[in-house]
Scaffold this motif. Sequence first.
Motif, PDB file in Angstrom:
ATOM      1  N   ALA A  81       0.844  -1.189   0.000  1.00  0.00           N
ATOM      2  CA  ALA A  81       0.000   0.000   0.000  1.00  0.00           C
ATOM      3  C   ALA A  81       0.883   1.243   0.000  1.00  0.00           C
ATOM      4  O   ALA A  81       2.067   1.187   0.359  1.00  0.00           O
ATOM      5  N   THR A  82       0.293   2.357  -0.391  1.00  0.00           N
ATOM      6  CA  THR A  82       0.998   3.644  -0.413  1.00  0.00           C
ATOM      7  C   THR A  82       0.137   4.699   0.270  1.00  0.00           C
ATOM      8  O   THR A  82      -1.043   4.850  -0.047  1.00  0.00           O
ATOM      9  N   PHE A  83       0.756   5.419   1.215  1.00  0.00           N
ATOM     10  CA  PHE A  83       0.101   6.501   1.938  1.00  0.00           C
ATOM     11  C   PHE A  83       0.790   7.806   1.538  1.00  0.00           C
ATOM     12  O   PHE A  83       2.016   7.876   1.519  1.00  0.00           O
ATOM     13  N   SER A  84       0.000   8.844   1.256  1.00  0.00           N
ATOM     14  CA  SER A  84       0.591  10.081   0.733  1.00  0.00           C
ATOM     15  C   SER A  84      -0.093  11.308   1.302  1.00  0.00           C
ATOM     16  O   SER A  84      -1.307  11.319   1.527  1.00  0.00           O
ATOM     17  N   ARG A  85       0.704  12.343   1.519  1.00  0.00           N
ATOM     18  CA  ARG A  85       0.164  13.643   1.903  1.00  0.00           C
ATOM     19  C   ARG A  85      -0.290  14.438   0.687  1.00  0.00           C
ATOM     20  O   ARG A  85      -0.920  15.478   0.837  1.00  0.00           O
ATOM     21  N   ARG A  86       0.050  13.954  -0.496  1.00  0.00           N
ATOM     22  CA  ARG A  86      -0.289  14.638  -1.738  1.00  0.00           C
ATOM     23  C   ARG A  86      -1.219  13.743  -2.561  1.00  0.00           C
ATOM     24  O   ARG A  86      -1.164  12.520  -2.468  1.00  0.00           O
ATOM     25  N   PRO A  87      -2.057  14.345  -3.401  1.00  0.00           N
ATOM     26  CA  PRO A  87      -3.003  13.540  -4.181  1.00  0.00           C
ATOM     27  C   PRO A  87      -2.298  12.532  -5.079  1.00  0.00           C
ATOM     28  O   PRO A  87      -1.257  12.818  -5.665  1.00  0.00           O
ATOM     29  N   LEU A  88      -2.896  11.351  -5.167  1.00  0.00           N
ATOM     30  CA  LEU A  88      -2.352  10.271  -5.967  1.00  0.00           C
ATOM     31  C   LEU A  88      -3.251   9.992  -7.174  1.00  0.00           C
ATOM     32  O   LEU A  88      -4.456  10.244  -7.138  1.00  0.00           O
ATOM     33  N   GLY A  89      -2.646   9.448  -8.223  1.00  0.00           N
ATOM     34  CA  GLY A  89      -3.381   9.100  -9.425  1.00  0.00           C
ATOM     35  C   GLY A  89      -3.895   7.670  -9.372  1.00  0.00           C
ATOM     36  O   GLY A  89      -3.943   7.041  -8.315  1.00  0.00           O
ATOM     37  N   PRO A  90      -4.265   7.118 -10.537  1.00  0.00           N
ATOM     38  CA  PRO A  90      -4.826   5.757 -10.602  1.00  0.00           C
ATOM     39  C   PRO A  90      -3.860   4.701 -10.076  1.00  0.00           C
ATOM     40  O   PRO A  90      -2.640   4.866 -10.120  1.00  0.00           O
ATOM     41  N   VAL A  91      -4.441   3.602  -9.616  1.00  0.00           N
ATOM     42  CA  VAL A  91      -3.683   2.507  -9.011  1.00  0.00           C
ATOM     43  C   VAL A  91      -3.648   1.312  -9.963  1.00  0.00           C
ATOM     44  O   VAL A  91      -4.658   0.974 -10.589  1.00  0.00           O
ATOM     45  N   ARG A  92      -2.483   0.684 -10.083  1.00  0.00           N
ATOM     46  CA  ARG A  92      -2.350  -0.574 -10.815  1.00  0.00           C
ATOM     47  C   ARG A  92      -1.712  -1.605  -9.892  1.00  0.00           C
ATOM     48  O   ARG A  92      -0.818  -1.276  -9.118  1.00  0.00           O
ATOM     49  N   TYR A  93      -2.167  -2.839 -10.014  1.00  0.00           N
ATOM     50  CA  TYR A  93      -1.616  -3.918  -9.181  1.00  0.00           C
ATOM     51  C   TYR A  93      -1.448  -5.168 -10.024  1.00  0.00           C
ATOM     52  O   TYR A  93      -2.247  -5.453 -10.921  1.00  0.00           O
ATOM     53  N   ARG A  94      -0.408  -5.932  -9.705  1.00  0.00           N
ATOM     54  CA  ARG A  94      -0.208  -7.240 -10.309  1.00  0.00           C
ATOM     55  C   ARG A  94       0.461  -8.148  -9.296  1.00  0.00           C
ATOM     56  O   ARG A  94       1.346  -7.713  -8.549  1.00  0.00           O
ATOM     57  N   SER A  95       0.038  -9.393  -9.259  1.00  0.00           N
ATOM     58  CA  SER A  95       0.682 -10.365  -8.375  1.00  0.00           C
ATOM     59  C   SER A  95       1.831 -11.041  -9.111  1.00  0.00           C
ATOM     60  O   SER A  95       2.031 -10.851 -10.309  1.00  0.00           O
ATOM     61  N   PHE A  96       2.569 -11.867  -8.379  1.00  0.00           N
ATOM     62  CA  PHE A  96       3.652 -12.644  -8.973  1.00  0.00           C
ATOM     63  C   PHE A  96       3.171 -14.030  -9.398  1.00  0.00           C
ATOM     64  O   PHE A  96       3.977 -14.958  -9.537  1.00  0.00           O
ATOM     65  N   ALA A  97       1.858 -14.177  -9.591  1.00  0.00           N
ATOM     66  CA  ALA A  97       1.315 -15.448 -10.054  1.00  0.00           C
ATOM     67  C   ALA A  97       1.989 -15.861 -11.355  1.00  0.00           C
ATOM     68  O   ALA A  97       2.208 -15.037 -12.245  1.00  0.00           O
ATOM     69  N   GLY A  98       2.297 -17.134 -11.453  1.00  0.00           N
ATOM     70  CA  GLY A  98       2.981 -17.645 -12.639  1.00  0.00           C
ATOM     71  C   GLY A  98       4.464 -17.843 -12.435  1.00  0.00           C
ATOM     72  O   GLY A  98       5.127 -18.490 -13.248  1.00  0.00           O
TER      73      GLY A  98
END
Length: 270
Positions: A81-98
């Motif tokens: 996770a990411t916590f920020s004092r400044r506005p953040l943009g869109p989030v992308r996630y990927r697992s290490f599956a495979g």
Amino acid sequence: MTLRIATLNVCGLPSWLSRLPPIEDRAAGIGRSLEASEVDVFTVQELWGRRSARALQRHLPSFRHVAWHAAASGGPAGGVATFSRRPLGPVRYRSFAGTAPRTSTPSFRAWRALNARRQGMLAVTLDDVLIVTTHLTANKDGDWSEGNRYYQFHRDQLAVLHAFVRERGPARQTVLTGDFNIASRSPLHRFVTEDGAWHDPFEHTDLTTFRAEYLPRGSTVHRIDYILLDGPAEAHDARALFADEVLSDHVGLTLALRGGTRVVTPPPPV
């Protein structure tokens, strides 16, 4: 503008898997230090479960912008996770599956493959800065030599990670953080940095980021956590975080980025 980034594996494991108090009991100490600091962005690993994530969020009131990809439990997928004092943009996630080990017993390969599905990488933007945090599979052998059964496994996970970072396309500045579980003095370091394509500001000081008291007796301590840079910004004041206060089995890292980034200061709340 200056942007200060920090990272920490918070060891948010269930009580039966950790010698530390629950993260819910340690969150206040983490929050107290960060709230009094100049950190703008705080990336975390091993933050498992919605309850743990909300506990840490409660103690970071000035970090109003929070990014994670929700797992089925409602907590952060991959524990990142990411916590920020400044506005953040869109989030992308990927697992290490495979990804999975290619050697050792069938049961070892199967369990590590299953574990890889639960770990991953999270990307988010802050203006023209791409911030990625990740957590690779732990090497329980403490051996990063080319003959070790984790070696090719980690190489495959690093290839997935670097491909994930490039999927967004070129960013003016990219920051890659997290618990790589790879010793900085090992042969795998060149794959961590892609043969120097990434700048490793902690390479020369090479401080230890896993606390010796949480390792098996006789083990060697290493730096296994990283903040890596790709872009025109320069790293300043790169140092340890939470080195003197035991708030995790890891020691965090923090540095300030100066120049080469466009960071917009949000207006004060009305």
